[in-house]
Design an enzyme around this catalytic site. Structure first.
Site, PDB file in Angstrom:
ATOM      1  N   SER A  20      25.426  49.309  -0.105  1.00 37.80           N
ATOM      2  CA  SER A  20      24.804  48.301   0.743  1.00 37.80           C
ATOM      3  C   SER A  20      24.727  46.998  -0.027  1.00 37.80           C
ATOM      4  O   SER A  20      24.406  46.999  -1.220  1.00 37.80           O
ATOM      5  CB  SER A  20      23.398  48.743   1.159  1.00 37.80           C
ATOM      6  OG  SER A  20      22.793  47.787   2.006  1.00 37.80           O
ATOM      7  N   HIS A  37      26.039  40.525   5.112  1.00 36.52           N
ATOM      8  CA  HIS A  37      25.519  41.863   4.833  1.00 36.52           C
ATOM      9  C   HIS A  37      26.594  42.879   5.176  1.00 36.52           C
ATOM     10  O   HIS A  37      27.314  42.719   6.164  1.00 36.52           O
ATOM     11  CB  HIS A  37      24.271  42.134   5.682  1.00 36.52           C
ATOM     12  CG  HIS A  37      23.921  43.591   5.811  1.00 36.52           C
ATOM     13  ND1 HIS A  37      24.168  44.303   6.963  1.00 36.52           N
ATOM     14  CD2 HIS A  37      23.362  44.463   4.937  1.00 36.52           C
ATOM     15  CE1 HIS A  37      23.763  45.551   6.788  1.00 36.52           C
ATOM     16  NE2 HIS A  37      23.272  45.674   5.579  1.00 36.52           N
ATOM     17  N   ASN A  97      27.429  47.381   4.796  1.00 37.21           N
ATOM     18  CA  ASN A  97      26.908  48.693   4.431  1.00 37.21           C
ATOM     19  C   ASN A  97      27.885  49.754   4.905  1.00 37.21           C
ATOM     20  O   ASN A  97      28.395  49.670   6.016  1.00 37.21           O
ATOM     21  CB  ASN A  97      25.539  48.913   5.093  1.00 37.21           C
ATOM     22  CG  ASN A  97      25.008  50.322   4.909  1.00 37.21           C
ATOM     23  OD1 ASN A  97      25.295  51.207   5.707  1.00 37.21           O
ATOM     24  ND2 ASN A  97      24.232  50.512   3.870  1.00 37.21           N
TER      25      ASN A  97
END
EC number: 1.3.3.3
Length: 308
Positions: free
Chosen positions: A92, A106, A108
């Site tokens: 992550s 972001h 993940n």
């Protein structure tokens, strides 16, 4: 094929290495690694780059934890998993740039497997990536989403639209009635048609993140910004914090499984501000953001897209 957790773990470790090396090469600063162990089983390695040339903070975390029972956050929508032992592993990352014209990103990717004696293992993959701009540039959004679409294409025509919608729905602040950003991809509970297919898709998503993000960084890193842009960036980062602490399933899972708090909260921006009932000036670039982050079909926009 039987799920191969070891193979997945080796990929995730390489992915963390590759992403850190790529971000360091762009920024000029190095990551500091912090290896940790979890008393109840497992551990991980957290890597953080602070106060670099481009990135105010970038955190890339690998974790591999296991336990005798699934936590409530994982069994809430699959109660049949209660009482099974589990393994959870993933990478992550969150990147918070200095320059407000560069979006926060972001990504993940993760793998879960739950087992009990006398029963077949239950497993699934999850992950995705999403973009949170402070100032909207259509060409950046188009590139981000076309990269996502292209990596999905080998897995079926319906994959990108389905996981784009899931991302739009997931990264939504219900208490604010607004999107967190412009989305990207989000998938979870992926276990069909078979392990190899699902693992290949997870790898494509993980490897696709830097292809989607770095061209945007290069395009925006030289843009001049000042106190006004910085204040707006810090204000909007507040939305990021609100989502992660109130709505994010990954954060809840980590905290409920006794995960390492420092690593779980590594996604938080280093600086943030709230201002009571603040409203941007009408017609300003800051005011334009609320319209820019509305859900739309980015991949269908023309190639010569401009600032929104």
């Amino acid at each position: 094929m039987k799920p191969d957790a070891h193979h997945v773990k080796q990929f995730l470790l390489r992915l963390q290495d590759d992403i850190c090396q790529t971000l360091s090469a762009v920024d000029g600063a190095n990551f500091v690694e912090d290896s940790w162990r979890r008393e109840a089983g497992g551990g991980g390695r957290s890597r953080v780059l602070r106060n670099g040339g481009i990135f105010e903070q970038a955190g890339v975390n690998f974790s591999h934890v296991h336990g005798d029972a699934m936590p409530a956050s994982a069994t809430a929508h699959r109660p049949e998993l209660a009482g099974r032992s589990f393994e959870a592993m993933g990478v992550s990352l969150v990147v918070h740039p200095h320059n407000p014209y560069i979006p926060t990103s972001h990504a993940n990717v993760r793998f879960f497997i739950a087992e009990k004696p006398g029963a077949d293992p239950v497993w699934w993959f999850g992950g995705g990536f999403d973009l949170t701009p402070y100032y909207g540039f259509e060409e950046d959004a188009v590139h981000w989403h076309r990269t996502a679409r292209d990596l999905c294409q080998p897995f079926g025509d319906d994959v990108y639209p389905r996981y784009k919608k899931w991302c739009d729905d997931y990264f939504f602040l219900k208490h604010r009635n607004e999107q967190r950003g412009i989305g990207g991809l989000f998938f979870d509970d992926l276990n069909t048609p078979d392990f190899d297919h699902c693992f290949a898709f997870m790898q494509a998503v993980g490897n696709g993140y830097t292809e989607a993000y770095l061209p945007i960084v290069e395009r925006r890193k030289a843009m001049v910004w000042g106190e006004r842009e910085r204040n707006f960036q810090l204000y909007r980062r507040g939305r990021y914090v609100e989502f992660n602490l109130v709505w994010d399933r990954g954060t809840l899972f980590g905290l409920q499984t006794g995960g390492r708090t420092e690593s779980i909260l590594m996604s938080m921006p280093p600086l943030v501000r709230w201002e009571y009932d603040w409203q941007p000036e009408a017609g300003s670039p800051e005011a334009a953001l609320s319209e820019f982050i509305q859900v739309r079909d980015w991949v269908s926009l023309p190639d010569n897209s401009s600032v929104s």
